[in-house]
Write a protein that holds these residues in place. Structure first.
Motif, PDB file in Angstrom:
ATOM      1  N   PHE A 267       0.842  -1.189   0.000  1.00 19.68           N
ATOM      2  CA  PHE A 267       0.000   0.000   0.000  1.00 19.68           C
ATOM      3  C   PHE A 267       0.883   1.247   0.000  1.00 19.68           C
ATOM      4  N   GLU A 268       0.280   2.363  -0.344  1.00 24.58           N
ATOM      5  CA  GLU A 268       0.998   3.640  -0.378  1.00 24.58           C
ATOM      6  C   GLU A 268       1.335   4.083   1.043  1.00 24.58           C
ATOM      7  N   GLU A 269       2.571   4.500   1.235  1.00 24.91           N
ATOM      8  CA  GLU A 269       3.058   4.937   2.546  1.00 24.91           C
ATOM      9  C   GLU A 269       2.198   6.050   3.147  1.00 24.91           C
ATOM     10  N   ASP A 270       1.708   6.960   2.295  1.00 26.80           N
ATOM     11  CA  ASP A 270       0.962   8.109   2.811  1.00 26.80           C
ATOM     12  C   ASP A 270      -0.456   7.766   3.272  1.00 26.80           C
ATOM     13  N   LEU A 271      -0.878   6.499   3.179  1.00 22.67           N
ATOM     14  CA  LEU A 271      -2.170   6.103   3.744  1.00 22.67           C
ATOM     15  C   LEU A 271      -2.140   6.134   5.267  1.00 22.67           C
ATOM     16  N   ILE A 272      -0.958   5.970   5.838  1.00 20.26           N
ATOM     17  CA  ILE A 272      -0.824   6.042   7.296  1.00 20.26           C
ATOM     18  C   ILE A 272      -0.625   7.507   7.665  1.00 20.26           C
ATOM     19  N   LYS A 273      -1.554   8.044   8.418  1.00 16.68           N
ATOM     20  CA  LYS A 273      -1.591   9.485   8.697  1.00 16.68           C
ATOM     21  C   LYS A 273      -0.955   9.884  10.026  1.00 16.68           C
ATOM     22  N   VAL A 274      -0.432   8.932  10.774  1.00 15.30           N
ATOM     23  CA  VAL A 274       0.178   9.226  12.080  1.00 15.30           C
ATOM     24  C   VAL A 274       1.631   8.761  12.061  1.00 15.30           C
ATOM     25  N   PRO A 275       2.467   9.309  12.947  1.00 16.43           N
ATOM     26  CA  PRO A 275       3.859   8.848  13.000  1.00 16.43           C
ATOM     27  C   PRO A 275       3.927   7.350  13.325  1.00 16.43           C
ATOM     28  N   TYR A 276       4.925   6.666  12.750  1.00 15.58           N
ATOM     29  CA  TYR A 276       5.072   5.232  12.978  1.00 15.58           C
ATOM     30  C   TYR A 276       6.520   4.823  12.748  1.00 15.58           C
ATOM     31  N   SER A 277       6.836   3.631  13.202  1.00 12.90           N
ATOM     32  CA  SER A 277       8.143   3.036  12.981  1.00 12.90           C
ATOM     33  C   SER A 277       8.001   1.981  11.892  1.00 12.90           C
ATOM     34  N   LYS A 278       8.553   2.244  10.723  1.00 11.23           N
ATOM     35  CA  LYS A 278       8.413   1.320   9.591  1.00 11.23           C
ATOM     36  C   LYS A 278       8.928  -0.075   9.942  1.00 11.23           C
ATOM     37  N   ALA A 279      10.007  -0.152  10.699  1.00  9.37           N
ATOM     38  CA  ALA A 279      10.588  -1.444  11.070  1.00  9.37           C
ATOM     39  C   ALA A 279       9.694  -2.223  12.032  1.00  9.37           C
ATOM     40  N   SER A 280       8.740  -1.548  12.680  1.00  7.34           N
ATOM     41  CA  SER A 280       7.868  -2.191  13.666  1.00  7.34           C
ATOM     42  C   SER A 280       6.482  -2.543  13.125  1.00  7.34           C
ATOM     43  N   LEU A 281       6.261  -2.340  11.831  1.00  5.64           N
ATOM     44  CA  LEU A 281       4.951  -2.624  11.242  1.00  5.64           C
ATOM     45  C   LEU A 281       4.788  -4.112  10.954  1.00  5.64           C
ATOM     46  N   PHE A 282       3.576  -4.595  11.151  1.00  2.13           N
ATOM     47  CA  PHE A 282       3.241  -5.960  10.774  1.00  2.13           C
ATOM     48  C   PHE A 282       1.766  -6.042  10.416  1.00  2.13           C
ATOM     49  N   VAL A 283       1.383  -7.142   9.773  1.00  5.34           N
ATOM     50  CA  VAL A 283       0.000  -7.367   9.336  1.00  5.34           C
ATOM     51  C   VAL A 283      -0.602  -8.501  10.151  1.00  5.34           C
ATOM     52  N   SER A 284      -1.858  -8.334  10.539  1.00  2.00           N
ATOM     53  CA  SER A 284      -2.591  -9.397  11.214  1.00  2.00           C
ATOM     54  C   SER A 284      -3.988  -9.465  10.615  1.00  2.00           C
ATOM     55  N   LYS A 285      -4.508 -10.685  10.503  1.00  5.00           N
ATOM     56  CA  LYS A 285      -5.865 -10.878   9.986  1.00  5.00           C
ATOM     57  C   LYS A 285      -6.837 -10.943  11.150  1.00  5.00           C
ATOM     58  N   VAL A 286      -7.919 -10.182  11.058  1.00  4.79           N
ATOM     59  CA  VAL A 286      -8.934 -10.123  12.102  1.00  4.79           C
ATOM     60  C   VAL A 286      -9.918 -11.274  11.928  1.00  4.79           C
ATOM     61  N   LYS A 287     -10.181 -11.963  13.027  1.00  8.85           N
ATOM     62  CA  LYS A 287     -11.201 -13.020  13.036  1.00  8.85           C
ATOM     63  C   LYS A 287     -12.288 -12.573  14.009  1.00  8.85           C
ATOM     64  N   GLY A 288     -13.501 -12.477  13.540  1.00  7.60           N
ATOM     65  CA  GLY A 288     -14.593 -12.110  14.423  1.00  7.60           C
ATOM     66  C   GLY A 288     -15.255 -10.805  14.033  1.00  7.60           C
ATOM     67  N   LYS A 289     -16.379 -10.537  14.685  1.00 10.39           N
ATOM     68  CA  LYS A 289     -17.228  -9.401  14.315  1.00 10.39           C
ATOM     69  C   LYS A 289     -17.342  -8.345  15.408  1.00 10.39           C
ATOM     70  N   SER A 290     -16.510  -8.426  16.443  1.00 12.74           N
ATOM     71  CA  SER A 290     -16.666  -7.510  17.579  1.00 12.74           C
ATOM     72  C   SER A 290     -16.300  -6.064  17.254  1.00 12.74           C
ATOM     73  N   MET A 291     -15.598  -5.827  16.138  1.00 15.92           N
ATOM     74  CA  MET A 291     -15.195  -4.462  15.790  1.00 15.92           C
ATOM     75  C   MET A 291     -15.973  -3.912  14.599  1.00 15.92           C
ATOM     76  N   GLN A 292     -16.986  -4.658  14.154  1.00 16.78           N
ATOM     77  CA  GLN A 292     -17.825  -4.183  13.061  1.00 16.78           C
ATOM     78  C   GLN A 292     -18.730  -3.065  13.562  1.00 16.78           C
ATOM     79  N   PRO A 293     -19.079  -2.106  12.765  1.00 16.69           N
ATOM     80  CA  PRO A 293     -18.876  -1.998  11.324  1.00 16.69           C
ATOM     81  C   PRO A 293     -17.552  -1.344  10.921  1.00 16.69           C
TER      82      PRO A 293
END
Length: 125
Positions: free
Chosen positions: A23-49
């Motif tokens: 994804f485009e870097e500028d989609l993240i609008k807050v300061p972050y550590s690039k080396a500390s980023l990771f992806v996780s898949k959400v299972k469940g509906k508790s955070m919908q919508p």
């Protein structure tokens, strides 16, 4: 435009498959550590919508400070959960967004913050 490319693993047909989220870097609008980023898949509906079942979230392992209204990956009861940080009567909690899961309210002191969620994507798989 600079892109961020993160690897993650997903179970498909009982096999673990290595995948990439780009994804485009500028989609993240807050300061972050690039080396500390990771992806996780959400299972469940508790955070919908807001965050749908099977969505992919990008989180920053370097951000572990409670922040009211932010979304975090937390560890509680031997599981990783995705919850919104919430100040309730001046006390810190992690809560579900979906009213059907309003019973899932965790005191901050009973949890360990894993990472702050910075962005999320719907996932077709």
């Amino acid at each position: 435009m600079n892109k961020i490319k993160l690897e993650y693993h997903q179970e498909i047909d009982n096999k673990i498959v290595k995948k990439e989220l780009e994804f485009e870097e500028d989609l993240i609008k807050v300061p972050y550590s690039k080396a500390s980023l990771f992806v996780s898949k959400v299972k469940g509906k508790s955070m919908q919508p807001v965050i749908l079942d099977n969505s992919l979230v990008v989180a920053d392992l370097s951000q572990k400070e409670f922040e009211d209204e932010a979304i975090f990956l937390i560890h509680k009861d031997e599981n990783m959960w995705i919850k919104k940080a919430s100040l309730i009567e001046q006390k810190e909690f992690f809560v579900s967004i979906n009213p059907d899961f309003s019973h899932l309210v965790y005191k901050k002191e009973d949890c360990r913050i894993i990472a702050k969620v910075l962005i999320y994507f719907e996932n077709e798989n």
